[in-house]
Design an enzyme around this catalytic site. Structure first.
Site, short mmCIF file in Angstrom:
data_model
loop_
_atom_site.label_atom_id
_atom_site.label_comp_id
_atom_site.label_asym_id
_atom_site.label_seq_id
_atom_site.Cartn_x
_atom_site.Cartn_y
_atom_site.Cartn_z
N SER A 17 18.23 0.65 -26.60
CA SER A 17 18.62 2.06 -26.63
C SER A 17 19.55 2.30 -27.81
O SER A 17 20.36 1.43 -28.17
CB SER A 17 19.33 2.43 -25.33
OG SER A 17 20.00 3.67 -25.44
N TYR A 55 -31.27 16.50 -34.73
CA TYR A 55 -29.92 16.36 -35.24
C TYR A 55 -29.26 17.72 -35.41
O TYR A 55 -29.89 18.70 -35.82
CB TYR A 55 -29.91 15.61 -36.59
CG TYR A 55 -28.50 15.40 -37.12
CD1 TYR A 55 -27.73 14.34 -36.67
CD2 TYR A 55 -27.95 16.30 -38.03
CE1 TYR A 55 -26.43 14.17 -37.13
CE2 TYR A 55 -26.65 16.13 -38.50
CZ TYR A 55 -25.89 15.07 -38.04
OH TYR A 55 -24.60 14.90 -38.48
N LYS A 64 20.63 -1.70 -22.46
CA LYS A 64 19.25 -1.41 -22.07
C LYS A 64 18.25 -2.40 -22.67
O LYS A 64 18.37 -2.85 -23.79
CB LYS A 64 18.85 0.01 -22.53
CG LYS A 64 19.59 1.14 -21.85
CD LYS A 64 19.31 1.19 -20.36
CE LYS A 64 17.87 1.51 -20.06
NZ LYS A 64 17.45 2.82 -20.53
N GLU A 117 4.97 1.17 -21.34
CA GLU A 117 4.93 2.62 -21.16
C GLU A 117 3.98 3.25 -22.18
O GLU A 117 3.26 4.21 -21.85
CB GLU A 117 6.34 3.20 -21.32
CG GLU A 117 7.30 2.77 -20.22
CD GLU A 117 8.74 3.16 -20.52
OE1 GLU A 117 9.58 2.97 -19.64
OE2 GLU A 117 9.02 3.65 -21.63
N THR A 128 0.88 -1.16 0.00
CA THR A 128 0.00 0.00 0.00
C THR A 128 0.92 1.21 0.00
O THR A 128 1.99 1.17 0.60
CB THR A 128 -0.92 0.03 1.24
OG1 THR A 128 -0.11 0.12 2.42
CG2 THR A 128 -1.81 -1.21 1.31
N HIS A 129 0.52 2.26 -0.70
CA HIS A 129 1.37 3.45 -0.84
C HIS A 129 2.71 3.10 -1.49
O HIS A 129 3.69 3.82 -1.32
CB HIS A 129 1.60 4.13 0.50
CG HIS A 129 0.35 4.41 1.27
ND1 HIS A 129 -0.47 5.47 1.02
CD2 HIS A 129 -0.23 3.71 2.29
CE1 HIS A 129 -1.50 5.44 1.84
NE2 HIS A 129 -1.39 4.37 2.63
#
Length: 462
Positions: free
Chosen positions: A276, A316, A282, A289, A154-155
């Site tokens: 990358s 309309y 990478k 994302e 949580t948090h």
């Protein structure tokens, strides 16, 4: 020449003609437009409004136009304002006066509403199937890694240990609700406006029930004004897409976090990762994302339609030409996001040892230690205070609760006994959550069976 040219002495300005055209968007509805026109022609013939041979010529001409559009042979004219005018123009060119009779008892107002409803129904069904595919992938991973434990948060802070299967099933329930929203959107679209004409109905003896049944609608819209001006069904579809994208964004946020070096809970397939241009090491979760980013686009489609419909008087209005682009985009974007997320989930590699290592951090047994004292008669608020101080002791010593001795525990409360060590075992902590909907093994098995049952019912409804 425009279909309303008899009223005007001047042709449309080139700019205003382009500005007012919807063809670039609504030509996606060509199949629905042709289906609606064929149903209308059959009904007109059945009612004796046009001859059967005219209806046959119209049907044959429309079939030829559809084949040409799908083969890329159809030539759209510069004067074609929308798909309806493009199809009717081509029909008249092909079959002559018979084609010119097709629009009898019909307006573009009820025509476009019919096309859009047919399109919305189809897209809802497409999205429901994509929704099911993702739920299937989540349940597959839940079963394959049923006993794996990870820190529940949580948090975004460690809270209590949970089963990975329990965590993944939470998303299947979100998606099950998304499915229900799509069902509701499809039901909202499943009503025929055809025969409402421009706004007031028509003097021709139309059989609206016949065309509704012919097109697969479950009912007829009872008010002609509402029939041509209602776009609530598109709002329902756009809202369903927005909520579903929001859920996907939440899942993809966790995929991004879990695939990072800091977590290392999962490894994404190369097929759903990118590299990358400068850093050769990478492996980026770009598609997760991107799904997260596309959520804003779909929410924007919903807001745009809400604002378009705001303050429109009956019936309309040309504003409603703006109804389709956003809804089409929202449905297409959600479908792509569902397909991509299903692929990521299905092919990701789970790293159980990394999840377990993190589950041992952050004093995840603290609540169970407090429950241990409460079950021995100590008021829970007092037990909470005792365990909070034990955590402070651990922080000061740089150790975990499991590293404390029985003497350390008794120094805080005499109710602690040797069996306290059982409350610190991850498997025992998880297994003890036996309440309905909890993370205990037995409870999750029940939940998984429920999820499969709901899935089977949903699958049968598409």
């Amino acid at each position: 020449m425009a279909l309303w040219s008899g009223r005007f002495t001047e042709g449309a300005d080139a700019f205003t003609q382009r500005f007012g055209a919807s063809l670039p968007v609504d030509k996606a509805l060509y199949a629905q437009d042709i289906a609606g026109s064929k149903a209308h022609a059959r009904m007109l013939a059945a009612q004796g409004v046009i001859a059967q041979e005219d209806a046959d010529a119209i049907a044959a001409g429309l079939d030829g136009i559809k084949a040409d559009i799908e083969a890329g042979r159809f030539a759209f004219d510069v004067n074609d304002e929308d798909i309806h005018m493009a199809v009717e123009r081509a029909l008249i060119e092909r079959v002559g006066d018979a084609g010119a009779r097709l629009h009898t008892g019909r307006s573009r107002n009820d025509q476009v509403a019919t096309d859009t409803r047919l399109f919305a129904k189809q897209r809802c069904s497409d999205l429901m199937r994509a929704n099911l595919a993702l739920r299937r992938a989540l349940m597959m991973q839940a079963e394959a890694h049923f006993d794996v434990i990870l820190p529940g948060c949580t948090h975004l802070q460690h809270a209590q240990p949970v089963l990975l299967s329990h965590h993944l099933l939470a998303y299947t329930w979100m998606l099950a609700r998304d499915f229900e929203r799509l069902v509701a959107a499809r039901r909202a679209a499943d009503a025929s406006p055809l025969g409402a004409a421009a706004l007031a109905g028509t003097t021709y003896p139309l059989d609206r029930q016949m065309t509704a049944a012919d097109l697969g609608f479950s009912r007829v819209i009872p008010n002609s004004l509402d029939a041509v001006s209602d776009r609530d069904f598109l709002l329902d579809l756009s809202y369903a897409c927005s909520v579903s994208c929001m859920h996907l964004s939440r899942l993809c946020e966790e995929i991004v976090l879990w695939s990072s070096s800091e977590f290392g809970f999962i490894e994404l397939s190369d097929s759903f990762s990118t590299g990358s241009s400068i850093m050769p090491q990478k492996k980026n979760p770009d598609f997760a994302e991107l799904i997260r980013g596309k959520t804003g686009r779909v929410v924007g489609d919903l807001v745009a339609l809400l604002v378009t419909c705001k303050a429109l008087p009956l019936a309309y209005n040309k504003d409603l030409q703006e109804d389709k682009e956003g809804a089409i985009d929202a449905a297409r974007t959600l479908e792509d996001c569902l397909v991509c997320t299903a692929g990521m989930v299905e092919t990701m590699r789970v790293v159980p040892e990394a999840m377990r290592a993190q589950a041992k951090k952050g004093y995840l047994a603290a609540t169970d230690v407090a429950d241990y004292l409460a079950k021995k008669g100590l008021p829970f608020r007092r037990a909470h205070e005792v365990v909070g101080h034990l955590v402070l002791v651990c922080e000061q010593r740089g150790c975990g609760l499991g590293d404390l001795s029985l003497a350390d525990f008794k120094a805080e409360c005499e109710l602690f006994e040797a069996d306290i060590t059982g409350a610190l075992d991850l498997e025992s902590i998880v297994a003890a959550r036996t309440t309905e909907g909890g993370t205990g093994h037995a409870a999750v098995r029940v939940q998984l069976a429920q999820a499969k049952e709901v899935f089977a019912a949903d699958e049968a409804s598409v």
